[in-house]
Design a protein around this motif. Structure first.
Motif, PDB file in Angstrom:
ATOM      1  N   PHE A   1       0.827  -1.204   0.000  1.00  0.00           N
ATOM      2  CA  PHE A   1       0.000   0.000   0.000  1.00  0.00           C
ATOM      3  C   PHE A   1       0.865   1.260   0.000  1.00  0.00           C
ATOM      4  O   PHE A   1       0.543   2.244  -0.674  1.00  0.00           O
ATOM      5  N   ASP A   2       1.954   1.235   0.728  1.00  0.00           N
ATOM      6  CA  ASP A   2       2.869   2.375   0.758  1.00  0.00           C
ATOM      7  C   ASP A   2       3.495   2.601  -0.621  1.00  0.00           C
ATOM      8  O   ASP A   2       3.594   3.738  -1.091  1.00  0.00           O
ATOM      9  N   VAL A   3       3.872   1.519  -1.286  1.00  0.00           N
ATOM     10  CA  VAL A   3       4.485   1.613  -2.612  1.00  0.00           C
ATOM     11  C   VAL A   3       3.496   2.166  -3.626  1.00  0.00           C
ATOM     12  O   VAL A   3       3.825   3.057  -4.424  1.00  0.00           O
ATOM     13  N   VAL A   4       2.264   1.661  -3.599  1.00  0.00           N
ATOM     14  CA  VAL A   4       1.268   2.106  -4.573  1.00  0.00           C
ATOM     15  C   VAL A   4       0.873   3.556  -4.315  1.00  0.00           C
ATOM     16  O   VAL A   4       0.802   4.372  -5.246  1.00  0.00           O
ATOM     17  N   GLU A   5       0.634   3.919  -3.054  1.00  0.00           N
ATOM     18  CA  GLU A   5       0.234   5.293  -2.761  1.00  0.00           C
ATOM     19  C   GLU A   5       1.313   6.293  -3.166  1.00  0.00           C
ATOM     20  O   GLU A   5       1.018   7.368  -3.700  1.00  0.00           O
ATOM     21  N   GLY A   6       2.575   5.923  -2.943  1.00  0.00           N
ATOM     22  CA  GLY A   6       3.667   6.841  -3.223  1.00  0.00           C
ATOM     23  C   GLY A   6       4.238   6.745  -4.623  1.00  0.00           C
ATOM     24  O   GLY A   6       5.232   7.408  -4.930  1.00  0.00           O
ATOM     25  N   TYR A   7       3.609   5.936  -5.488  1.00  0.00           N
ATOM     26  CA  TYR A   7       4.115   5.740  -6.854  1.00  0.00           C
ATOM     27  C   TYR A   7       5.595   5.355  -6.827  1.00  0.00           C
ATOM     28  O   TYR A   7       6.399   5.823  -7.635  1.00  0.00           O
ATOM     29  N   LYS A   8       5.958   4.508  -5.892  1.00  0.00           N
ATOM     30  CA  LYS A   8       7.362   4.141  -5.706  1.00  0.00           C
ATOM     31  C   LYS A   8       7.753   2.976  -6.611  1.00  0.00           C
ATOM     32  O   LYS A   8       6.943   2.108  -6.929  1.00  0.00           O
ATOM     33  N   PHE A   9       9.025   2.984  -7.002  1.00  0.00           N
ATOM     34  CA  PHE A   9       9.629   1.856  -7.727  1.00  0.00           C
ATOM     35  C   PHE A   9       8.862   1.497  -9.004  1.00  0.00           C
ATOM     36  O   PHE A   9       8.750   0.334  -9.363  1.00  0.00           O
ATOM     37  N   GLY A  10       8.313   2.509  -9.672  1.00  0.00           N
ATOM     38  CA  GLY A  10       7.610   2.250 -10.927  1.00  0.00           C
ATOM     39  C   GLY A  10       6.300   1.516 -10.752  1.00  0.00           C
ATOM     40  O   GLY A  10       5.856   0.788 -11.649  1.00  0.00           O
ATOM     41  N   ALA A  11       5.633   1.715  -9.625  1.00  0.00           N
ATOM     42  CA  ALA A  11       4.403   0.973  -9.325  1.00  0.00           C
ATOM     43  C   ALA A  11       3.246   1.398 -10.221  1.00  0.00           C
ATOM     44  O   ALA A  11       2.990   2.587 -10.409  1.00  0.00           O
ATOM     45  N   ILE A  12       2.573   0.415 -10.765  1.00  0.00           N
ATOM     46  CA  ILE A  12       1.307   0.626 -11.464  1.00  0.00           C
ATOM     47  C   ILE A  12       0.240  -0.266 -10.823  1.00  0.00           C
ATOM     48  O   ILE A  12      -0.713   0.213 -10.245  1.00  0.00           O
ATOM     49  N   LYS A  13       0.456  -1.580 -10.920  1.00  0.00           N
ATOM     50  CA  LYS A  13      -0.483  -2.516 -10.308  1.00  0.00           C
ATOM     51  C   LYS A  13       0.269  -3.464  -9.396  1.00  0.00           C
ATOM     52  O   LYS A  13       1.175  -4.184  -9.842  1.00  0.00           O
ATOM     53  N   ALA A  14      -0.110  -3.457  -8.108  1.00  0.00           N
ATOM     54  CA  ALA A  14       0.493  -4.364  -7.137  1.00  0.00           C
ATOM     55  C   ALA A  14      -0.501  -5.458  -6.795  1.00  0.00           C
ATOM     56  O   ALA A  14      -1.703  -5.196  -6.635  1.00  0.00           O
ATOM     57  N   MET A  15       0.003  -6.671  -6.665  1.00  0.00           N
ATOM     58  CA  MET A  15      -0.822  -7.823  -6.325  1.00  0.00           C
ATOM     59  C   MET A  15      -0.352  -8.422  -5.010  1.00  0.00           C
ATOM     60  O   MET A  15       0.861  -8.492  -4.748  1.00  0.00           O
ATOM     61  N   ILE A  16      -1.310  -8.869  -4.199  1.00  0.00           N
ATOM     62  CA  ILE A  16      -1.010  -9.602  -2.968  1.00  0.00           C
ATOM     63  C   ILE A  16      -1.240 -11.074  -3.267  1.00  0.00           C
ATOM     64  O   ILE A  16      -2.376 -11.494  -3.538  1.00  0.00           O
ATOM     65  N   ASN A  17      -0.155 -11.852  -3.254  1.00  0.00           N
ATOM     66  CA  ASN A  17      -0.225 -13.269  -3.604  1.00  0.00           C
ATOM     67  C   ASN A  17      -0.234 -14.093  -2.316  1.00  0.00           C
ATOM     68  O   ASN A  17       0.763 -14.173  -1.613  1.00  0.00           O
ATOM     69  N   PHE A  18      -1.348 -14.735  -2.011  1.00  0.00           N
ATOM     70  CA  PHE A  18      -1.503 -15.503  -0.793  1.00  0.00           C
ATOM     71  C   PHE A  18      -0.755 -16.838  -0.858  1.00  0.00           C
ATOM     72  O   PHE A  18      -0.628 -17.526   0.150  1.00  0.00           O
ATOM     73  N   GLU A  19      -0.275 -17.187  -2.055  1.00  0.00           N
ATOM     74  CA  GLU A  19       0.373 -18.483  -2.223  1.00  0.00           C
ATOM     75  C   GLU A  19       1.888 -18.391  -2.196  1.00  0.00           C
ATOM     76  O   GLU A  19       2.589 -19.388  -2.348  1.00  0.00           O
ATOM     77  N   LEU A  20       2.406 -17.155  -2.017  1.00  0.00           N
ATOM     78  CA  LEU A  20       3.866 -16.983  -1.942  1.00  0.00           C
ATOM     79  C   LEU A  20       4.374 -17.444  -0.572  1.00  0.00           C
ATOM     80  O   LEU A  20       3.674 -17.280   0.430  1.00  0.00           O
TER      81      LEU A  20
END
Length: 347
Positions: free
Chosen positions: A328-347
């Motif tokens: 959420f911090d990465v997406v809100e701050g447009y950090k590290f080239g963020a466009i779409k972040a996914m939360i993978n429960f299987e990682l």
């Protein structure tokens, strides 16, 4: 089960909580596989509200998800245990005037996954939903693709509402975030190829070009109206506003030709826009407002299955459930080239 909840502005916590149980004969229990971080989730994270929808802490957000059916009510017939499903987060009543008119997305009694005061979100290992919200895609889509169907369906719906008839139509999109790019993907799938993207972040413009945008404008570097006129002297037929920014609306009105269409998809932070009605009236512009999506989930699924849309192209980051606060911090701050972040429960 594990879950992540909002506990305050820009505050999230991983907790242990009870698993949900079936309460209706047509309900299903879903083991979550993947969750997409949406712009609306970020509004709740950073502002604690969207308009009149205010978070009461603690609260689970999240509505873009896929998962596997682990339990079904006795009357469920459309899915079975073991199915990978796309989850439509919108739960309509089916009996009000809007539902009966074919508009379940504006249902008078609508409840939405991850919306304050309605349904707790999907940032949890398990959720329970009505079976009609689930679309089985086992052996057709993977879990990531399935979770991306919800934002893609909004892009599909926005383009369908615009009713673009001619393939030579000139189109502009403000915003190259997940929704703007979903609109671009749908337009290209419809063979509408003269599409430009206006976006202030260069890395997002690069992604739009990679996907297939025919021209790009960075509004921080050049005047939008002048730049568009260099591309299309007579200006544009349709403009999609997918950024939620007042400046984008101002420019959209300027770059539309008389008789053009302005399609509003983005969510403005202050819940309102100001329109130059003098220019809009003289141009006789049509304004189309988009409310989520309506009957477009199956079309979005088919577009991905067929290969007409490579929806995974919009994904830039992947995190574990435990890393959700970082996501959420990465997406809100447009950090590290963020466009779409996914939360993978299987990682």
């Amino acid at each position: 089960m594990k879950a992540v909840v909002l506990t305050g502005i820009r505050q999230m916590k991983l907790i242990e909580t009870a698993e949900p149980v079936l309460t209706g004969e047509t309900d299903v229990k879903i083991k979550i596989s993947t969750v997409g971080v949406c712009g609306s989730d970020i509004h709740y994270y950073s502002e604690g509200k969207i308009g009149s929808q205010v978070v009461e802490y603690p609260f689970k957000v999240g509505h873009e998800c896929s998962g596997v059916i682990v339990e079904t009510g006795k009357e469920v017939t459309n899915v079975r245990v073991g199915d990978l499903v796309v989850v439509d987060p919108s739960v309509h009543c089916g009996t009000c005037d809007q539902c009966l008119a074919g508009r379940p997305h504006t249902c008078r009694n609508n409840k939405f996954l991850g919306c304050p005061g309605q349904i707790e979100g999907c940032l949890a290992e398990y959720i329970v939903m009505p079976s009609f919200t689930c679309y089985p895609v086992t052996d057709k889509l993977n879990a990531r693709q399935a979770a991306l169907i919800e934002p893609l369906s909004i892009g599909v719906y926005a383009v369908n509402l615009a009713q673009i008839q001619k393939k030579e139509t000139t189109v502009g999109i403000f915003g190259a975030g997940p929704i703007g790019l979903s609109i671009l993907l749908k337009l290209l799938a419809d063979n509408i190829n003269n599409v430009g993207v206006i976006e202030p972040l260069e890395y997002r413009l690069s992604k739009a070009k990679e996907i297939g945008a025919s021209w790009l404008i960075n509004p921080t570097n050049e005047d939008v109206e002048t730049a568009v006129q260099k591309q299309e002297e007579l200006l544009l037929d349709v403009v999609f506003e997918a950024s939620g920014e007042q400046d984008a609306v101002n420019n959209a009105i300027k770059i539309l030709k008389p008789g053009g269409k302005l399609v509003l998809v983005g969510i403005p932070p202050d819940a309102q826009y100001i329109f130059d009605m003098d220019l809009m009236r003289r141009k006789e512009l049509t304004v189309i407002n988009v409310r989520r999506q309506n009957h477009c989930v199956e079309e979005a699924i088919d577009l991905v299955i067929s290969g007409a849309v490579q929806v995974s192209k919009i994904v830039t980051h992947e995190f574990t459930l435990e890393e959700t606060p970082v996501a959420f911090d990465v997406v809100e701050g447009y950090k590290f080239g963020a466009i779409k972040a996914m939360i993978n429960f299987e990682l």
